[in-house]
Motif scaffolding. Structure first.
Motif, short mmCIF file in Angstrom:
data_model
loop_
_atom_site.label_atom_id
_atom_site.label_comp_id
_atom_site.label_asym_id
_atom_site.label_seq_id
_atom_site.Cartn_x
_atom_site.Cartn_y
_atom_site.Cartn_z
N GLY A 72 0.78 -1.23 0.00
CA GLY A 72 0.00 0.00 0.00
C GLY A 72 0.81 1.28 0.00
N LEU A 73 2.12 1.18 -0.05
CA LEU A 73 2.97 2.36 0.07
C LEU A 73 2.67 3.43 -0.98
N ALA A 74 2.42 3.02 -2.19
CA ALA A 74 2.15 3.99 -3.26
C ALA A 74 0.86 4.78 -3.01
N ALA A 75 -0.05 4.20 -2.23
CA ALA A 75 -1.33 4.86 -1.95
C ALA A 75 -1.49 5.10 -0.45
N GLU A 78 -4.44 7.15 1.18
CA GLU A 78 -5.78 6.57 1.22
C GLU A 78 -5.84 5.26 2.00
N SER A 79 -4.69 4.69 2.32
CA SER A 79 -4.64 3.38 2.94
C SER A 79 -4.97 3.42 4.43
N PRO A 80 -5.77 2.46 4.91
CA PRO A 80 -6.08 2.39 6.34
C PRO A 80 -4.96 1.74 7.15
N LYS A 87 1.86 8.59 7.90
CA LYS A 87 1.40 9.38 6.75
C LYS A 87 2.08 10.74 6.72
N ALA A 88 2.26 11.36 7.88
CA ALA A 88 2.95 12.66 7.94
C ALA A 88 4.40 12.50 7.50
N ALA A 89 5.07 11.47 7.99
CA ALA A 89 6.47 11.23 7.62
C ALA A 89 6.61 10.98 6.11
#
Length: 154
Positions: A72-75, A78-80, A87-89
């Motif tokens: 899921g890294l590319a998204a 949006e990923s839970p 996400k901030a990093a």
């Protein structure tokens, strides 16, 4: 695709020592290893560095990154499967890697989000982690470092 030359860190061993010191500083900065690996993979993906991605693929199991985060890294936005701190990093990694893509490369809103989750030492480690992996990528892509047999794994 073959290398254009030996990796500059092989040609000038002092450079490899310097990079090692930067990585040691990042490791001492209080970030979870999973976060530094996510950053390394995100930056390397943005820069198209196959050698670095391969090197980090070996580390993901060592640090305990779940497959959902790797896939899921590319998204990540949006990923839970990513925490707000991760996400901030990752958003900071995107911004710093793509400095020229925006008039205000690291906007105050992003900075506030990062510093909401990370203290000053951890934020310093984030910045150094992002910068160091951008350095690796730029060197390795330029010399076409062999992803199947990179010099640091020989």
């Amino acid at each position: 695709m073959s290398n254009r030359m030996k990796n500059p860190a092989e040609v000038i061993p002092q450079a490899y020592k310097g990079i090692g010191n930067l990585l040691a500083a990042v490791a001492d900065g209080g970030l979870p290893e999973t976060t530094t690996e996510l950053i390394a993979m995100r930056v390397s993906s943005l820069n198209g560095c196959a050698a670095c991605l391969q090197g980090h693929a070996v580390r993901v199991e060592e640090v305990g990154l779940p497959i959902e985060k790797i896939v899921g890294l590319a998204a990540y936005r949006e990923s839970p499967f990513f925490s707000e701190a991760e996400k901030a990093a990752l958003a900071l990694a995107d911004a710093v890697t793509r400095l020229a893509d925006s008039e205000d490369a690291v906007p105050d809103e992003l900075w506030r989000e990062v510093t909401k989750h990370y203290d000053e030492r951890q934020t310093a480690a984030l910045i150094l982690c992002i910068a160091t992996h951008n350095l690796f990528n730029r060197v390795n892509v330029t010399v076409r470092e062999d992803a199947e047999n990179p010099f640091w794994m020989r």
